[in-house]
Write a protein that holds these residues in place. Structure first.
Motif, PDB file in Angstrom:
ATOM      1  N   GLY B   8      -8.568  21.515  -1.811  1.00 57.11           N
ATOM      2  CA  GLY B   8      -7.682  22.287  -2.695  1.00 57.11           C
ATOM      3  C   GLY B   8      -6.934  21.440  -3.694  1.00 57.11           C
ATOM      4  N   GLY B   9      -7.499  20.299  -4.075  1.00 54.97           N
ATOM      5  CA  GLY B   9      -6.864  19.462  -5.098  1.00 54.97           C
ATOM      6  C   GLY B   9      -7.331  19.857  -6.486  1.00 54.97           C
ATOM      7  N   ALA B  10      -7.175  18.928  -7.425  1.00 53.64           N
ATOM      8  CA  ALA B  10      -7.533  19.205  -8.819  1.00 53.64           C
ATOM      9  C   ALA B  10      -9.012  19.577  -8.943  1.00 53.64           C
ATOM     10  CB  ALA B  10      -7.226  17.984  -9.670  1.00 53.64           C
ATOM     11  N   ALA B  11      -9.880  18.862  -8.227  1.00 52.30           N
ATOM     12  CA  ALA B  11     -11.320  19.139  -8.325  1.00 52.30           C
ATOM     13  C   ALA B  11     -11.657  20.502  -7.716  1.00 52.30           C
ATOM     14  CB  ALA B  11     -12.124  18.033  -7.627  1.00 52.30           C
ATOM     15  N   GLY B  12     -11.099  20.778  -6.543  1.00 49.75           N
ATOM     16  CA  GLY B  12     -11.412  22.028  -5.846  1.00 49.75           C
ATOM     17  C   GLY B  12     -10.951  23.251  -6.627  1.00 49.75           C
ATOM     18  N   LEU B  13      -9.691  23.237  -7.052  1.00 48.51           N
ATOM     19  CA  LEU B  13      -9.171  24.391  -7.789  1.00 48.51           C
ATOM     20  C   LEU B  13      -9.779  24.473  -9.187  1.00 48.51           C
ATOM     21  CD1 LEU B  13      -7.117  26.566  -6.823  1.00 48.51           C
ATOM     22  CD2 LEU B  13      -7.346  24.604  -5.345  1.00 48.51           C
ATOM     23  N   GLY B  14     -10.102  23.321  -9.777  1.00 42.03           N
ATOM     24  CA  GLY B  14     -10.794  23.307 -11.071  1.00 42.03           C
ATOM     25  C   GLY B  14     -12.151  23.981 -10.930  1.00 42.03           C
ATOM     26  N   ASP B  36      -0.630  23.394   1.032  1.00 40.24           N
ATOM     27  CA  ASP B  36      -0.524  23.774  -0.381  1.00 40.24           C
ATOM     28  C   ASP B  36      -1.801  23.369  -1.104  1.00 40.24           C
ATOM     29  OD1 ASP B  36       2.513  24.301  -0.409  1.00 40.24           O
ATOM     30  OD2 ASP B  36       2.330  22.289   0.447  1.00 40.24           O
ATOM     31  N   VAL B  37      -1.961  23.913  -2.307  1.00 37.87           N
ATOM     32  CA  VAL B  37      -3.072  23.473  -3.162  1.00 37.87           C
ATOM     33  C   VAL B  37      -2.527  23.141  -4.553  1.00 37.87           C
ATOM     34  CG1 VAL B  37      -4.890  24.788  -1.998  1.00 37.87           C
ATOM     35  CG2 VAL B  37      -3.600  25.857  -3.864  1.00 37.87           C
ATOM     36  N   VAL B  73      -7.617  31.474  -0.877  1.00 32.82           N
ATOM     37  CA  VAL B  73      -7.372  30.132  -0.345  1.00 32.82           C
ATOM     38  C   VAL B  73      -7.006  30.222   1.141  1.00 32.82           C
ATOM     39  CG1 VAL B  73      -6.069  27.991  -0.607  1.00 32.82           C
ATOM     40  CG2 VAL B  73      -6.500  29.414  -2.621  1.00 32.82           C
ATOM     41  N   HIS B  74      -7.724  29.486   1.963  1.00 32.52           N
ATOM     42  CA  HIS B  74      -7.407  29.412   3.399  1.00 32.52           C
ATOM     43  C   HIS B  74      -6.664  28.095   3.633  1.00 32.52           C
ATOM     44  CE1 HIS B  74     -10.574  32.508   4.830  1.00 32.52           C
ATOM     45  NE2 HIS B  74     -10.393  32.632   3.523  1.00 32.52           N
ATOM     46  N   TYR B  75      -5.356  28.192   3.849  1.00 25.54           N
ATOM     47  CA  TYR B  75      -4.527  26.990   4.012  1.00 25.54           C
ATOM     48  C   TYR B  75      -4.626  26.460   5.449  1.00 25.54           C
ATOM     49  CZ  TYR B  75      -2.591  28.613  -0.402  1.00 25.54           C
ATOM     50  OH  TYR B  75      -2.450  29.037  -1.701  1.00 25.54           O
ATOM     51  N   THR B  76      -4.254  25.211   5.625  1.00 28.11           N
ATOM     52  CA  THR B  76      -4.259  24.519   6.937  1.00 28.11           C
ATOM     53  C   THR B  76      -5.504  24.881   7.773  1.00 28.11           C
ATOM     54  OG1 THR B  76      -2.869  26.235   7.930  1.00 28.11           O
ATOM     55  CG2 THR B  76      -1.733  24.316   7.063  1.00 28.11           C
ATOM     56  N   VAL B  91     -16.043  26.540  10.394  1.00 25.58           N
ATOM     57  CA  VAL B  91     -14.618  26.443  10.073  1.00 25.58           C
ATOM     58  C   VAL B  91     -13.803  26.608  11.348  1.00 25.58           C
ATOM     59  CG1 VAL B  91     -12.748  27.435   8.692  1.00 25.58           C
ATOM     60  CG2 VAL B  91     -15.099  27.460   7.807  1.00 25.58           C
ATOM     61  N   ALA B  92     -12.838  25.721  11.566  1.00 26.23           N
ATOM     62  CA  ALA B  92     -11.992  25.809  12.766  1.00 26.23           C
ATOM     63  C   ALA B  92     -11.251  27.145  12.759  1.00 26.23           C
ATOM     64  CB  ALA B  92     -11.007  24.652  12.787  1.00 26.23           C
ATOM     65  N   GLY B  93     -11.388  27.884  13.838  1.00 26.22           N
ATOM     66  CA  GLY B  93     -10.685  29.163  13.959  1.00 26.22           C
ATOM     67  C   GLY B  93     -11.395  30.331  13.303  1.00 26.22           C
ATOM     68  N   GLU B  94     -12.449  30.063  12.522  1.00 30.21           N
ATOM     69  CA  GLU B  94     -13.160  31.162  11.843  1.00 30.21           C
ATOM     70  C   GLU B  94     -14.630  31.231  12.246  1.00 30.21           C
ATOM     71  OE1 GLU B  94     -12.718  31.350   7.604  1.00 30.21           O
ATOM     72  OE2 GLU B  94     -10.582  30.908   7.670  1.00 30.21           O
TER      73      GLU B  94
END
Lengths: 99, 442
Positions: B8-14, B36-37, B73-76, B91-94
């Motif tokens: 969820g950084g610049a590359a991911g959200l970009g 956060d992202v 967005v799936h946080y944490t 995915v952990a939990g999913e």
């Protein structure tokens, strides 16, 4: 760690250290660092001098042969040199850069 | 089409935003292990240094804005593995989640210095904004700190700590600050500024252990013991590519994910972008890893557009960079003398010292520009700059010049803006180009 990662990590570290020593000396900066181990000696006294005496073309070929993104499809660099500028300024006068 | 982005950084959200621009009907899911992202981790030192009043200012958008944009967005949430053949991630939990296209934007970590006492409280890796909030109040209790290796964020942290009245000791195996990218003459004003500010520097030395009873109270170095309640880890950025490696996706010599100009990885329908990848350098062709946030964002957009069915190519990089280091701005493009020498590039350099405004105009500052050119083609291949202002703009301009194959002769005859408040009569870039021409004739 793969062989290419091992090679890249060590070659980068020791080639940089060698360059830092030369550029540092040129700028009056004392760069310390005696070899600490056999590994240090190999990279400093065998690998770095060997790399430096390789012809440029061979060096480029060896770098290109390593696996990595540079071996994938990328846009080509613009032609070099570009058509030269007609004049070079020298001692207040303009003349052709080829002379 | 379902596009999944990991990171969820610049590359991911970009990537997510750009993909939706191409295909607004795409189902877009982003997984991040953090709370956060899309914030600016590079801004964290400036909040610590009190130049920015709040961490909230570092966020690019709110969580609601991403939701409105159609980005789920799936946080944490941790992505544990990828099955590239079945187009499934675990995915952990999913459990298992299917994708049509996958974008990996898993970012970077600090290289682990792997030292005894590394689990003590008081050892800070500047990266996560929630942890930074907690560390910020801790900084009020700190009297002395050690900076372990002097990477770019660590340099900014030195300034921040000095602003907080904390006594700083920098310990770095390199011979000068940021010695992997900067030449000693260019960084010299920064060194002098640190010395004036009371920063102790131990160049050519290494941290060997952290010590204390549960909490850090001293740092052992090859030059002796240094009392410190805080250690800032400033080691080199390394790619966070474990997930890709485990999935059998090809990695390069830097450890970064191998990509092509479309940011396509070795696995079908899997793209990658940002600090987890490696990108070839425009001049030398050598792959580089650990570039800036702007590189990550542009790569993310490229990956997202291609993942959504569009067409975009990313170019090899020339890496313009600039930063604040104490009272100075410092920056560069492509090669400096140290890096050019290390790779074995032939070059001729020239240096010019100039000023940033008319000499009589208030606020005029010194600036030094060093240019490097290939003696064969006379093309510019690199630059380094240090000054009181105007470094970023020159670095950006010179990056275009290197990329376009501009020669030193073009630069020696360049036109420049003259306006007393913003530019001097003589442009230091042009003066440095004249110096290169002169040195080429020797």
């Amino acid at each position: 760690m793969s062989f290419s990662q091992w090679l890249r990590t060590n070659s980068q570290q020791y080639l940089l250290a060698d360059a830092q020593q030369r550029i540092g000396r040129k700028n009056g900066v004392t760069v310390y660092g005696k070899p600490r181990s056999l590994k240090d000696r190999f990279w400093r006294y065998i690998f770095v001098p060997t790399y430096k005496i390789l012809p440029d073309g061979l060096r480029r070929s060896l770098i290109h042969a390593m696996p990595g993104s540079h071996r994938q499809a990328w846009p080509k660099q613009s032609a070099r040199p570009r058509p030269p500028h007609p004049f070079v300024r020298s001692n207040g006068q303009d003349r052709s850069p080829k002379k | 089409m379902k596009i999944v982005v990991v990171g969820g950084g610049a590359a991911g959200l970009g990537a997510a935003g750009a993909a939706l621009g191409v295909d607004p009907s795409a189902e877009m899911v982003v997984y991040t292990q953090f709370e956060d992202v899309a914030y600016s981790p590079c801004g964290i030192p400036f909040v610590h240094g009190k130049e920015i009043e709040s961490f909230d200012r570092l966020f690019l958008a709110t969580k609601e804005q991403y939701q409105k944009q159609g980005i789920d967005v799936h946080y944490t949430t941790t992505v544990e593995s990828i099955d590239v053949k079945r187009h499934v991630i675990k995915v952990a939990g999913e459990g298992e989640v299917r994708y049509d296209k996958l974008v990996l934007a898993t970012g970077w970590n600090y290289r682990d210095p792997n030292l005894p006492g590394g689990d003590l409280k008081g050892i800070y890796r500047v990266k996560n904004i929630q942890r930074a909030r907690e560390w910020d109040s801790f900084l009020d209790t700190v009297k002395s700190a050690v900076v372990v290796e002097c990477g770019l964020i660590a340099v900014e942290m030195v300034t921040a700590l000095v602003h907080r009245g904390i006594k700083v000791t920098v310990v770095d195996p390199g011979p000068w600050p940021m010695a992997e990218v900067v030449d000693p003459d260019i960084v010299d004003p920064v060194r002098a500024g640190w010395a004036e500010a009371g920063v102790t520097t131990l160049w050519g030395e290494q941290v060997t252990a952290f010590g204390g009873d549960g909490t850090l109270s001293y740092v052992e170095t090859t030059a002796g013991r240094v009392e410190a309640q805080l250690a800032i880890i400033g080691t080199r950025k390394v790619p966070n590519s474990d997930l890709a490696r485990a999935a059998g996706i090809a990695l390069g010599g830097t450890g970064g994910i191998v990509v092509d100009a479309r940011m396509q990885t070795s696995a079908s329908d899997v793209f990658a972008a940002g600090d987890c990848t490696e990108i070839p350098h425009g001049v030398s062709g050598v792959p580089l890893q650990g570039l800036s946030g702007s590189h990550a964002y542009a790569q993310g957009k490229t990956a997202g557009i291609n993942a959504a069915g569009g067409v975009r190519e990313y170019d090899p990089v020339y890496v313009p960079w600039a930063m604040l280091a104490g009272e100075w701005m410092i920056g560069g493009v492509s090669f400096g003398e140290t890096t050019a020498s290390a790779v074995g590039m032939n070059y001729v350099s020239g240096v010019a010292k100039g000023i940033t405004r008319a000499r009589y105009y208030p606020g005029v500052k010194p600036i030094t520009v060093k240019l490097l050119a290939d003696p064969g083609t006379r093309c510019l291949i690199g630059a380094q700059i240090v000054g009181g202002e105007g470094v970023k703009e020159r670095a950006d301009f010179l990056a275009v010049a290197v990329r376009a194959g501009i020669t030193i002769d073009d630069l020696a005859t360049m036109e420049n803006v003259y306006s007393p408040a913003i530019g001097a009569l003589n442009e230091p870039i042009q003066m440095a180009a004249l110096a290169v021409q002169q040195n080429m004739r020797r």
